[in-house]
Design a protein around this motif. Structure first.
Motif, PDB file in Angstrom:
ATOM      1  N   PRO A 159      16.926  -1.425  51.272  1.00  0.00           N
ATOM      2  CA  PRO A 159      17.713  -2.513  50.634  1.00  0.00           C
ATOM      3  C   PRO A 159      18.592  -2.960  51.405  1.00  0.00           C
ATOM      4  N   HIS A 160      18.883  -3.559  53.392  1.00  0.00           N
ATOM      5  CA  HIS A 160      19.992  -3.972  54.100  1.00  0.00           C
ATOM      6  C   HIS A 160      19.402  -5.002  54.694  1.00  0.00           C
ATOM      7  N   PRO A 161      20.083  -6.113  54.712  1.00  0.00           N
ATOM      8  CA  PRO A 161      19.916  -7.835  54.378  1.00  0.00           C
ATOM      9  C   PRO A 161      19.416  -8.030  55.673  1.00  0.00           C
ATOM     10  N   VAL A 162      19.844  -7.094  56.491  1.00  0.00           N
ATOM     11  CA  VAL A 162      20.143  -7.242  58.015  1.00  0.00           C
ATOM     12  C   VAL A 162      18.099  -7.308  59.020  1.00  0.00           C
ATOM     13  N   THR A 163      18.164  -6.524  57.792  1.00  0.00           N
ATOM     14  CA  THR A 163      16.409  -6.039  58.701  1.00  0.00           C
ATOM     15  C   THR A 163      15.168  -7.254  58.371  1.00  0.00           C
ATOM     16  N   THR A 164      15.780  -8.423  57.739  1.00  0.00           N
ATOM     17  CA  THR A 164      15.541  -9.237  57.448  1.00  0.00           C
ATOM     18  C   THR A 164      15.722 -10.602  57.776  1.00  0.00           C
ATOM     19  N   ASP A 165      16.774 -10.433  59.039  1.00  0.00           N
ATOM     20  CA  ASP A 165      16.797 -11.394  59.958  1.00  0.00           C
ATOM     21  C   ASP A 165      15.999 -11.788  60.793  1.00  0.00           C
ATOM     22  N   PRO A 166      15.810 -12.897  60.602  1.00  0.00           N
ATOM     23  CA  PRO A 166      14.797 -13.675  61.865  1.00  0.00           C
ATOM     24  C   PRO A 166      15.339 -13.343  62.928  1.00  0.00           C
ATOM     25  N   ARG A 167      16.168 -13.293  63.806  1.00  0.00           N
ATOM     26  CA  ARG A 167      16.753 -12.459  64.973  1.00  0.00           C
ATOM     27  C   ARG A 167      16.029 -10.656  64.997  1.00  0.00           C
ATOM     28  N   LEU A 168      15.344 -10.319  64.310  1.00  0.00           N
ATOM     29  CA  LEU A 168      15.201  -9.099  64.520  1.00  0.00           C
ATOM     30  C   LEU A 168      13.677  -9.099  64.512  1.00  0.00           C
ATOM     31  N   TRP A 169      13.072 -10.177  64.095  1.00  0.00           N
ATOM     32  CA  TRP A 169      11.230 -10.421  63.963  1.00  0.00           C
ATOM     33  C   TRP A 169      11.299 -11.225  65.289  1.00  0.00           C
ATOM     34  N   SER A 170       9.624 -10.707  65.973  1.00  0.00           N
ATOM     35  CA  SER A 170       8.987 -11.942  66.981  1.00  0.00           C
ATOM     36  C   SER A 170       8.944 -13.020  66.329  1.00  0.00           C
ATOM     37  N   VAL A 225      10.586  16.321  60.808  1.00  0.00           N
ATOM     38  CA  VAL A 225       9.926  14.648  60.459  1.00  0.00           C
ATOM     39  C   VAL A 225      10.679  13.864  60.275  1.00  0.00           C
ATOM     40  N   ALA A 226      10.945  11.906  60.593  1.00  0.00           N
ATOM     41  CA  ALA A 226      11.190  11.496  59.886  1.00  0.00           C
ATOM     42  C   ALA A 226      10.087  10.288  59.615  1.00  0.00           C
ATOM     43  N   ILE A 227      10.148   9.107  58.924  1.00  0.00           N
ATOM     44  CA  ILE A 227      10.053   8.017  58.275  1.00  0.00           C
ATOM     45  C   ILE A 227      11.028   6.764  58.208  1.00  0.00           C
ATOM     46  N   MET A 228      10.083   5.997  57.653  1.00  0.00           N
ATOM     47  CA  MET A 228      11.157   4.605  57.483  1.00  0.00           C
ATOM     48  C   MET A 228      10.565   4.050  55.511  1.00  0.00           C
ATOM     49  N   THR A 229      10.739   2.975  55.340  1.00  0.00           N
ATOM     50  CA  THR A 229      10.580   2.351  54.408  1.00  0.00           C
ATOM     51  C   THR A 229       9.964   1.091  55.236  1.00  0.00           C
ATOM     52  N   PHE A 230       9.790   0.438  54.411  1.00  0.00           N
ATOM     53  CA  PHE A 230       9.277  -1.243  54.795  1.00  0.00           C
ATOM     54  C   PHE A 230      10.734  -2.637  53.946  1.00  0.00           C
ATOM     55  N   PRO A 231      10.762  -3.369  55.220  1.00  0.00           N
ATOM     56  CA  PRO A 231      11.565  -3.661  54.669  1.00  0.00           C
ATOM     57  C   PRO A 231      11.029  -5.437  53.742  1.00  0.00           C
ATOM     58  N   ASP A 232      11.564  -6.345  52.318  1.00  0.00           N
ATOM     59  CA  ASP A 232      10.892  -7.509  52.326  1.00  0.00           C
ATOM     60  C   ASP A 232      10.944  -8.334  53.105  1.00  0.00           C
ATOM     61  N   LEU A 233       9.038  -8.006  53.156  1.00  0.00           N
ATOM     62  CA  LEU A 233       8.410  -9.048  54.453  1.00  0.00           C
ATOM     63  C   LEU A 233       8.226 -10.359  54.184  1.00  0.00           C
ATOM     64  N   GLY A 234       8.493 -10.634  52.072  1.00  0.00           N
ATOM     65  CA  GLY A 234       8.571 -12.476  52.155  1.00  0.00           C
ATOM     66  C   GLY A 234       9.867 -12.776  52.917  1.00  0.00           C
ATOM     67  N   LYS A 235      10.689 -12.364  53.236  1.00  0.00           N
ATOM     68  CA  LYS A 235      11.841 -12.618  53.582  1.00  0.00           C
ATOM     69  C   LYS A 235      12.566 -12.811  55.087  1.00  0.00           C
ATOM     70  N   VAL A 236      10.791 -12.800  55.440  1.00  0.00           N
ATOM     71  CA  VAL A 236      10.902 -12.760  56.692  1.00  0.00           C
ATOM     72  C   VAL A 236       9.551 -14.548  57.069  1.00  0.00           C
ATOM     73  N   LEU A 276       4.782 -16.565  53.470  1.00  0.00           N
ATOM     74  CA  LEU A 276       3.123 -15.718  53.138  1.00  0.00           C
ATOM     75  C   LEU A 276       3.439 -14.732  52.315  1.00  0.00           C
ATOM     76  N   ALA A 277       4.453 -13.649  53.481  1.00  0.00           N
ATOM     77  CA  ALA A 277       4.058 -12.283  52.609  1.00  0.00           C
ATOM     78  C   ALA A 277       4.903 -11.824  51.038  1.00  0.00           C
ATOM     79  N   ARG A 278       5.710 -12.887  50.592  1.00  0.00           N
ATOM     80  CA  ARG A 278       6.046 -12.370  48.836  1.00  0.00           C
ATOM     81  C   ARG A 278       4.946 -12.106  47.943  1.00  0.00           C
ATOM     82  N   ARG A 301       4.197  -4.839  46.241  1.00  0.00           N
ATOM     83  CA  ARG A 301       3.106  -3.535  46.756  1.00  0.00           C
ATOM     84  C   ARG A 301       4.270  -2.210  48.205  1.00  0.00           C
ATOM     85  N   ILE A 302       4.852  -3.203  48.586  1.00  0.00           N
ATOM     86  CA  ILE A 302       5.922  -2.810  48.987  1.00  0.00           C
ATOM     87  C   ILE A 302       6.874  -1.804  48.296  1.00  0.00           C
TER      88      ILE A 302
END
Length: 260
Positions: free
Chosen positions: A161-172, A116-127, A130-132, A137-138
């Motif tokens: 922990p990884h800054p790239v996961t909140t880069d806007p180019r990784l989000w729709s 089984v594998a899961i993933m954590t959540f990024p800091d959505l406030g950097k995306v 309004l999510a700050r 909770r995150i």
């Protein structure tokens, strides 16, 4: 060729992230990181079969109630789980309750013999600013998920922990779902966590972006509020979910066609 992994049947369960929203498929519908991971796995294990039971809008309790049993019946040896995002944004969010649902999935899936594998959540406030407010909770949910996964021997793709996961180019454009590039990075990260070679670069930063003029940035925020935030809030007010009337896109295991 010697396969670098033992998996022959992969099942994805979860919400819109695993369904693949934000990553259109050339054949229609959605591709997403789970499809991409299945392709990576099949590249090393041509006999791999894959099913995806994930449905957008589902909470952790709904995923456990609706997808867990059918997933176990398919006798997988690898299962990925994404759950909790649709709980995080609700007013009655309770991290302990969400993790209890996830832990039940861990217990039953690992007892069946599946990895089984899961993933954590990024800091959505950097995306999205309004999510700050959901950052506490995150952090709480991620901490609980890591501890629960460790107890049950579940692999964790820790994206927080990884800054790239909140880069806007990784989000729709809706800032709720990952873009094709974001889905590709998640698939690569999960492959790395599962021990496949040549995927350690999933955390590499993207090239710098040119500065965005202030007026253009303001216009982008206004369009986002009108096109995405407003409709999302309207669904919440009516008690509706984006998953109402939706079903799994790939309910039965089948062979994986590798992309060109």
């Amino acid at each position: 060729m010697t396969a670098p992994h033992p998996y022959t049947r992969y099942i994805a369960i979860g919400d819109s992230l695993s369904e693949g929203l934000g990553d259109p498929s050339p054949a229609g519908g959605h591709r997403g990181w789970a499809d991409r991971l299945a392709e990576i796995l099949a590249g090393h294990q041509p006999g791999l079969t894959y099913a995806n039971l994930a449905v957008r809008g589902k909470t952790a309790a709904q995923i456990r109630a609706e997808q867990l049993g059918p997933a176990i019946e398919l006798e997988p040896d690898l299962v990925t789980v994404t759950a909790g995002m649709n709980d995080l944004v609700r007013s009655g969010f309770d991290a302990a309750s969400v993790v209890a649902e996830v832990e039940e999935m861990f217990v039953r899936l690992t007892a069946s013999g599946a990895r089984v594998a899961i993933m954590t959540f990024p800091d959505l406030g950097k995306v999205s600013p309004l999510a700050r407010r959901v950052l506490p909770r995150i952090v709480d949910l991620n901490t609980r998920l890591r501890a629960t996964a460790e107890r049950h021997g579940v692999a964790v793709l820790d994206v927080f922990p990884h800054p790239v996961t909140t880069d806007p180019r990784l989000w729709s454009d809706d800032r709720l779902h990952t873009s094709p590039l974001g889905h590709a990075r998640i698939a690569s990260g999960m492959a790395h966590v599962l021990g496949l070679p040549d995927h350690a670069d999933w955390t590499d930063p993207l090239p710098p972006r040119p500065p965005v003029p202030v007026l253009r940035a303001v216009g982008t925020e206004v369009r986002w509020a009108v096109d995405f935030l407003g409709p999302w809030l309207w669904r919440r007010l009516r008690g509706r979910s984006s998953g109402d009337g939706c079903s799994a896109k790939r309910p039965e295991p089948g062979p994986v066609t590798l992309s060109a």
